[in-house]
Design a protein around this motif. Structure first.
Motif, PDB file in Angstrom:
ATOM      1  N   CYS A 168       0.897  -1.273   0.033  1.00  0.00           N
ATOM      2  CA  CYS A 168       0.065   0.017  -0.024  1.00  0.00           C
ATOM      3  C   CYS A 168       0.663   1.196   0.073  1.00  0.00           C
ATOM      4  O   CYS A 168       1.676   1.361   0.734  1.00  0.00           O
ATOM      5  N   LEU A 169       0.582   2.168  -0.871  1.00  0.00           N
ATOM      6  CA  LEU A 169       1.285   3.341  -1.195  1.00  0.00           C
ATOM      7  C   LEU A 169       1.018   4.522   0.046  1.00  0.00           C
ATOM      8  O   LEU A 169       1.731   5.465  -0.147  1.00  0.00           O
ATOM      9  N   ASP A 170       0.210   4.327   0.602  1.00  0.00           N
ATOM     10  CA  ASP A 170      -0.333   5.391   1.748  1.00  0.00           C
ATOM     11  C   ASP A 170      -0.553   6.725   1.059  1.00  0.00           C
ATOM     12  O   ASP A 170       0.028   7.527   1.216  1.00  0.00           O
ATOM     13  N   CYS A 171      -1.286   6.690   0.110  1.00  0.00           N
ATOM     14  CA  CYS A 171      -1.605   7.658  -0.935  1.00  0.00           C
ATOM     15  C   CYS A 171      -2.030   9.114  -0.177  1.00  0.00           C
ATOM     16  O   CYS A 171      -3.059   8.695   0.836  1.00  0.00           O
ATOM     17  N   CYS A 213      -8.354   1.357  -5.969  1.00  0.00           N
ATOM     18  CA  CYS A 213      -7.006   1.661  -5.468  1.00  0.00           C
ATOM     19  C   CYS A 213      -5.851   2.255  -6.500  1.00  0.00           C
ATOM     20  O   CYS A 213      -5.814   1.560  -7.490  1.00  0.00           O
ATOM     21  N   ASN A 214      -5.145   3.007  -5.899  1.00  0.00           N
ATOM     22  CA  ASN A 214      -4.227   3.689  -6.829  1.00  0.00           C
ATOM     23  C   ASN A 214      -3.146   2.741  -7.324  1.00  0.00           C
ATOM     24  O   ASN A 214      -2.520   2.799  -8.548  1.00  0.00           O
ATOM     25  N   LEU A 215      -2.873   1.756  -6.531  1.00  0.00           N
ATOM     26  CA  LEU A 215      -1.682   0.545  -6.799  1.00  0.00           C
ATOM     27  C   LEU A 215      -2.305  -0.143  -8.087  1.00  0.00           C
ATOM     28  O   LEU A 215      -1.586  -0.524  -8.944  1.00  0.00           O
ATOM     29  N   PRO A 263      -6.564   8.871  -0.809  1.00  0.00           N
ATOM     30  CA  PRO A 263      -6.746   7.336  -0.851  1.00  0.00           C
ATOM     31  C   PRO A 263      -8.073   7.044  -1.623  1.00  0.00           C
ATOM     32  O   PRO A 263      -8.892   7.285  -1.024  1.00  0.00           O
ATOM     33  N   GLN A 264      -8.040   6.855  -2.833  1.00  0.00           N
ATOM     34  CA  GLN A 264      -9.333   6.439  -3.622  1.00  0.00           C
ATOM     35  C   GLN A 264     -10.232   5.302  -2.956  1.00  0.00           C
ATOM     36  O   GLN A 264     -11.237   5.326  -2.872  1.00  0.00           O
ATOM     37  N   CYS A 265      -9.249   4.441  -2.309  1.00  0.00           N
ATOM     38  CA  CYS A 265      -9.923   3.175  -1.841  1.00  0.00           C
ATOM     39  C   CYS A 265     -10.752   3.414  -0.824  1.00  0.00           C
ATOM     40  O   CYS A 265     -12.230   2.991  -0.762  1.00  0.00           O
ATOM     41  N   VAL A 291      -4.114  -3.636  -3.751  1.00  0.00           N
ATOM     42  CA  VAL A 291      -3.584  -4.044  -2.166  1.00  0.00           C
ATOM     43  C   VAL A 291      -5.001  -4.923  -2.177  1.00  0.00           C
ATOM     44  O   VAL A 291      -6.034  -4.484  -2.176  1.00  0.00           O
ATOM     45  N   ILE A 314      -8.686   2.984   5.261  1.00  0.00           N
ATOM     46  CA  ILE A 314      -8.093   2.141   4.826  1.00  0.00           C
ATOM     47  C   ILE A 314      -6.802   2.095   5.117  1.00  0.00           C
ATOM     48  O   ILE A 314      -5.893   1.271   5.360  1.00  0.00           O
ATOM     49  N   PRO A 315      -6.154   3.343   4.660  1.00  0.00           N
ATOM     50  CA  PRO A 315      -4.465   3.504   4.700  1.00  0.00           C
ATOM     51  C   PRO A 315      -4.228   3.184   6.194  1.00  0.00           C
ATOM     52  O   PRO A 315      -3.057   2.674   6.480  1.00  0.00           O
ATOM     53  N   ILE A 346      -7.074  -5.375   0.116  1.00  0.00           N
ATOM     54  CA  ILE A 346      -7.638  -4.730   1.380  1.00  0.00           C
ATOM     55  C   ILE A 346      -8.592  -5.542   2.041  1.00  0.00           C
ATOM     56  O   ILE A 346      -8.532  -5.740   3.420  1.00  0.00           O
TER      57      ILE A 346
END
Ligand SMILES: Cc1cc2nc3c(=O)[nH]c(=O)nc-3n(C[C@H](O)[C@H](O)[C@H](O)COP(=O)(O)OP(=O)(O)OC[C@H]3O[C@@H](n4cnc5c(N)ncnc54)[C@H](O)[C@@H]3O)c2cc1C
Ligand SMILES: Cc1cc2nc3c(=O)[nH]c(=O)nc-3n(C[C@H](O)[C@H](O)[C@H](O)COP(=O)(O)OP(=O)(O)OC[C@H]3O[C@@H](n4cnc5c(N)ncnc54)[C@H](O)[C@@H]3O)c2cc1C
Ligand code: SF4
Ligand code: FES
Lengths: 501, 277
Positions: free
Chosen positions: A76-79, A137-139, A82-84, A147, A94-95, A149
């Protein structure tokens, strides 16, 4: 029936920001560069092998090991954006919970989830993450694989339960207000949990003899072990929630009767319990079930252990399940486990239109389930004892998209053929349960029999009566039911603060 | 959990069960039923509410011992508890001032028809009661039913009573004499209800029957109880159990009631072996 898409509310943005800016989070982000994080492979969910599991009712997924969970959390990129979280109907941070897994603080992680989701062990198993948080998820945009999740959510929830100490938050002193909650599905359970934490006395009324709604009688043991549900219900008991099973509101007492007993507010979460049938000839032959009946016999009445349990169920050798959703997948995999030599899905559209979760379809295929697409039955054929022995089907082709956006199936003339079968399960959807509307004429209902609510507050046409979940949406999902419930609980709390007896 | 207050054998193979259920008592009306599960591993089975006691807060049902569930119930005692006793389910019977109503009951239906006859009488109807028993020692609740009937007769296949034939024949004889019957209500085994409905068909007298398909939840959730009435599929537990007997697809009902014939025998043998080795 769908609600409108919303912008990220400022309250949520602020909540996420606060976590994002914490020192440990900054450190953690720096400790491993994004490029490295993106190189880590998605951790595979360990599963029991298909040939073994399709003979029994134990859970298919075994859950991540702690090491794998930490590894997954590192992805997880810890955006900053965070779109998630936007994809999550209850807005789980989530992050933050994922990063807590990365640093190995599983206990804090589960508490973080529980701030916004009362039933994480359940959601971690049955939520369609692939169309909610994981799809945005951005990833996923960067590497193609989001991720995991859902698997992480399940991991921390299981970690807490396996440790045997459920965290019980301290309860405020009682407000003296009483709330009646009708239906013990995910919607009802969520409302009860939230309002108990606010000091209101909650009583859940449930028509069946065990609580849980579809989570108990619908979703099979191999996807959602019942001890997990029991643990969640126990937890509500510890919060002081009272549970009255074997009580059919509308018949044992009406909503008005309960109001006279002194309830200040109501939540109706009675679900979509009315099974739809095909309405074609021969549907009442022996061996043709609604998915509700089939799954209820097996899950609630334990027919898989007949004759130790008294309730029987038809054991087909050539089972056919009509439909393409989760309910159909659960039914077809249940039939396989009960000894069907061939267990087949018959679906009128094609694979891509199937509403079932990808994971379930994939698991079903591994277990040897056969799929017949673009096919629909037009009549069932019985033997001299009235048992189904075959069905006449017709082939379909896809035309223009319909209201749901999926391409409409059109029968191909002259393509009729006979398919042998000795067990048919009709899994083509459920409609809202009519009992409460029928016995509460003041309650406004929509065209499909769904209770109408104000989507901002979940209040119905009756003052102090709120509703959520499948009873307002028709068959939807666990998490949407919980999302409605969360909004309703907040509004009920506000209502009670202003409400004088 | 619901507490058993009384369980007694009324006549060979037919038992009475009285259960503490104050909430159900407050709401129940003639023609409704409860779903009972005799123990944690049991099946959910429907039983008609045959009587209730407001003071005691209790519900009484009468059942014929046929298979595992009813054997289990017949082995319970006062003070025991059953895990499920839920109701009142189904739509109540139509109770109005019809004029003259003939109530035809047999087997457990003798009890099931009692609250209906009583309510019809209270509404000012002339109530003609006709009961069916195989033999005189199988008759129960005679006094209770006499007390709510203007005319009372019994059909049997021994020499004790006036009508020595199966109930539809007695019913036909009554219809010949009594020209002004406005409605017939019939409860009992499926065959009894079917034959009674056939007996009144030519006379075009509305005949209500209380259908008894296999049920599971009893709240309209599963569709196990579907029956065809007037060409339409109905769920007996929520749309019924009372239907117009002249519109019922009886063949389908007979057939569907036999769905688990082999399983029921297996279940019964299993239970017997376990309890009476
Ligand atoms: C087989 C199956 C598989 C599914 N799989 C998934 C999945 O993988 N993921 C997912 O997200 N969703 C899944 N769903 C959908 C999901 O389970 C539902 O959307 C969700 O359970 C709805 O919750 P609810 O609380 O609104 O109602 P329900 O879970 O339906 O609960 C309603 C409860 O109210 C009770 N009740 C009804 N009427 C009364 C009354 N008058 N008085 C008292 N009690 C009453 C019912 O007995 C029931 O217990 C599945 C559904 C089924 C049937
Ligand atoms: C609305 C309604 C009211 C009824 N009222 C009475 C009553 O007052 N007294 C009484 O003695 N009987 C009544 N019955 C019938 C009673 O429910 C069955 O006799 C009972 O379920 C038999 O169970 P068992 O396990 O002893 O027998 P089993 O050996 O399991 O079955 C014997 C027969 O009973 C029927 N049956 C089996 N399981 C069920 C089930 N779950 N639901 C319904 N029928 C089933 C089947 O046709 C079967 O062939 C009623 C049925 C209905 C639907
Ligand atoms: S969008 Fe994906 S990568 Fe970004 S915070 Fe959410 S889970 Fe992590
Ligand atoms: S018994 Fe399940 S719907 Fe009637």
């Amino acid at each position: 029936m769908a609600e409108n898409k919303k912008e990220m509310p400022p309250e949520l943005k602020e909540r996420l920001r606060a976590g994002f800016n914490l020192d440990w989070r900054k450190e953690l982000r720096k400790s491993l560069p994004v490029k490295e994080r993106m190189k880590i492979k998605r951790q595979k969910m360990p599963e029991r092998s298909p040939e073994v599991r399709n003979q029994d009712f134990f859970e298919v997924n075994k859950g991540l090991e702690a090491r794998a969970a930490v590894e997954e959390a590192k992805r997880c990129l810890d955006c900053a954006n965070p779109q998630c979280v936007m994809g999550c109907p209850v807005g789980i941070d989530i992050p933050t919970f994922v990063k807590m897994v990365e640093i190995g603080d599983f206990e804090k992680s589960i508490r973080k989830i529980k701030e916004t989701n009362a039933l994480p062990a359940i959601c971690g198993r049955v939520c369609p993450q692939e169309t909610q948080c994981e799809v945005v998820c951005n990833l996923k945009k960067a590497t193609g694989t989001p991720v995991a999740i859902g698997n992480l959510e399940r991991f921390v929830a299981d970690y807490e339960r396996d440790k045997g100490e459920m965290f019980i938050p301290s309860l405020p002193s009682s407000t003296g207000k009483k709330v009646a909650i009708i239906g013990s599905g995910p919607a009802g359970l969520t409302v009860a949990g939230d309002l108990a934490l606010k000091g209101h006395q909650c009583t859940i009324y449930e028509a069946l003899h065990v609580p849980g709604g579809v989570l108990w009688y619908g979703i099979p043991e191999f996807r959602l072990p019942k001890n997990i549900l029991e643990a969640e219900v126990d937890y509500l008991g510890k919060l002081g929630v009272e549970l009255k099973t074997n009580f059919v509101v509308g018949l044992t007492a009406t909503l008005d009767d309960l109001r006279e007993e002194g309830y200040d507010a109501f939540f109706v979460g009675t679900g979509a319990g009315l099974p739809n049938f095909m309405r074609i000839p021969g549907e009442n032959l022996i061996g043709v079930y609604s998915a509700n009946e089939y799954l209820t016999r097996v899950n609630l009445m334990r027919a898989f252990a007949f004759p130790e349990y008294d309730t029987p169920v038809y054991l087909g050798k050539k089972a056919v399940v009509l439909g393409g959703g989760n309910v159909a997948m659960d039914s077809v995999r249940t039939a396989k486990r009960l000894g069907a030599v061939e267990s087949t899905i018959v679906y009128r559209r094609s694979r891509v239109e199937m509403p079932a979760r990808i994971e379930e379809v994939h698991h079903a295929e591994e277990e040897g389930i056969v799929f017949h697409f673009l096919t629909t039955p037009i009549r069932f054929i019985g033997d001299d004892k009235g048992c189904v022995k075959a069905m006449e089907c017709i082939q379909m082709e896809l035309g223009e998209p319909d209201a749901s956006g999926r391409r409409r199936p059109i029968p191909i003339e002259g393509s009729e053929f006979i398919m042998e079968t000795d067990l048919v399960v009709v899994a083509i959807g459920n409609s809202p349960n009519p009992l409460i509307p029928q016995t509460t004429p003041q309650l406004k209902v929509g065209k499909w029999g769904n209770i109408e609510v104000n989507w901002d507050t979940m209040e119905t046409s009756m003052k102090g009566v709120y509703a959520g979940g499948d009873i307002i949406r028709g068959g939807a999902t666990v998490i949407l039911a919980m999302g409605d419930a969360r909004i309703a609980a907040n509004e009920i709390d506000k209502y009670l603060q202003n409400h004088k007896k | 959990m619901a507490k058993i207050l009384k369980r007694e054998r009324l006549v060979p193979n037919i038992h009475l069960i009285e259960v503490e259920a104050p909430e159900i008592v407050r709401k129940c009306r003639p023609g409704q039923f409860v779903i009972v599960m005799p123990d944690d591993k049991g099946e959910r089975i429907p039983l008609t509410i045959a009587d209730w006691d407001i003071q005691k807060g209790s519900i009484t049902s009468i059942f014929l011992v046929v298979g595992t569930s009813t054997h289990k119930l017949a082995n319970l005692h006062a003070g025991d508890e059953v895990p499920v006793f839920v109701g009142p389910l189904g739509k109540p019977s139509e109770i109005e001032k019809f004029g003259t109503v003939l109530c035809a009951g047999g087997c457990f239906g003798i009890a099931a028809i009692y609250p209906i006859a009583r309510a019809l009488k209270e509404k000012g109807n002339k109530v003609i009661t006709l009961l069916d028993v195989k033999a005189n020692y199988l008759l129960y609740w005679e006094d209770k039913l006499r007390a709510v009937s203007d005319h009372f007769s019994i059909s049997s296949r021994d020499n004790y009573y006036d009508c020595k034939e199966y109930i539809p024949y007695s019913l036909k004889n009554i219809l010949k004499k009594e020209k002004n019957i406005d409605r017939v209500v019939s409860i009992g085994c499926t065959y009894l209800m079917y034959t009674c409905a056939e007996a009144t068909r030519l006379h075009e007298i509305k005949t209500m029957v209380s259908l008894n398909p296999i049920m599971v939840d009893g709240t309209g959730m599963c569709g196990a109880c579907r029956v065809t009435v007037g060409g339409k599929t109905k769920f007996a537990c929520v749309d019924g159990p009372d239907f117009d007997g002249h519109l019922v697809d009886w063949d389908e009902l007979f057939m569907r009631r036999k769905s688990y014939f082999d399983d029921e025998i297996q279940s019964m043998c299993y239970w017997e072996r376990k309890n009476f080795p």
